[in-house]
Scaffold this active site. Sequence first.
Site: not given
Ligand code: CAA
Length: 241
Positions: A82, A143, A147, A151
């Site tokens: 896990n 992003g 991961y 996975k």
């Molecule tokens: N799809 C398409 N575009 C996206 C997007 C998405 N899902 N998310 C962000 N973008 C775009 C933004 O709109 C932005 O576009 P512009 O530059 O044109 O405005 C560009 O990507 C950059 O976005 P950010 O400024 O937010 O970039 P950042 O570096 O600050 O962060 C990130 C990016 C870290 C990926 C943030 O969006 C994030 O944390 N996303 C969530 C990722 C996620 O779901 N993680 C899951 C964690 S929990 C887990 O993993 C447990 C599990 O098993 C489910």
Amino acid sequence: MSKTVLVTGGTRGIGRAISETMVKKGYKVAANYAGNDAAAKECADALGINVYKFDVADYDAVGAGLAQIAKDLGPVDVVINNAGVTRDAPFHKMTKDQWQQVIDIDLTSAFNVTRQVWDGMRERGWGRVINISSINGQKGQFGQANYSAAKAGLIGFTKALAQEGAKKGVTVNVVCPGYIDTEMVQAVPEKVLEGIIATIPVGRLGKAEEIASMCAYLASDEAAFITGATMTVNGAQYIAG
Ligand code: CAA
């Protein structure tokens, strides 16, 4: 005699819920953790279990941890891989360290642990390996190139190993949680998380206990014919074929 279960990353989040459920089911539980001593102590005291601090990314440290567990509780009959971390970044910003840490902790750990309990399970003719993957290993996630790769790797690992364990009474399955209400998910920026929850047909985050009950079932004798399976638990957010 009750069986021994090792839960990696078993003192917090989904892992802690798995440890708790397995205690309630009468297993001897060893919960591994990497760094957070305070959370581990709280978990050990609350559940009345042994906790073991070792780095699942380090093969030799895992070997030493398993030797200690065997001494304290007996050989591991059920392993729940896990432990995992996120190091989210869009790929154009992702560093080599962010890539490597996630591959080592989320994927190579499953080799490090399973390889060192595998021979014993084969010899005893009974074993359960349960790997915790993610919805994001099934569908990919913006992003999370690191991961999602790790996975998805756990899913392939499971499918291969299930075929090897089958004749020896060792089942190998993988659980793919969706977004579960844990610290890991709460660390996602609020606006982003709101958008994700909007895509979950059940309309909420999952509960860690909802993953734990699936693990308990897969560990049971009743689940002997289930092996090589990918169990999706995600509120219909992604329906894999
Ligand atoms: N799809 C398409 N575009 C996206 C997007 C998405 N899902 N998310 C962000 N973008 C775009 C933004 O709109 C932005 O576009 P512009 O530059 O044109 O405005 C560009 O990507 C950059 O976005 P950010 O400024 O937010 O970039 P950042 O570096 O600050 O962060 C990130 C990016 C870290 C990926 C943030 O969006 C994030 O944390 N996303 C969530 C990722 C996620 O779901 N993680 C899951 C964690 S929990 C887990 O993993 C447990 C599990 O098993 C489910």
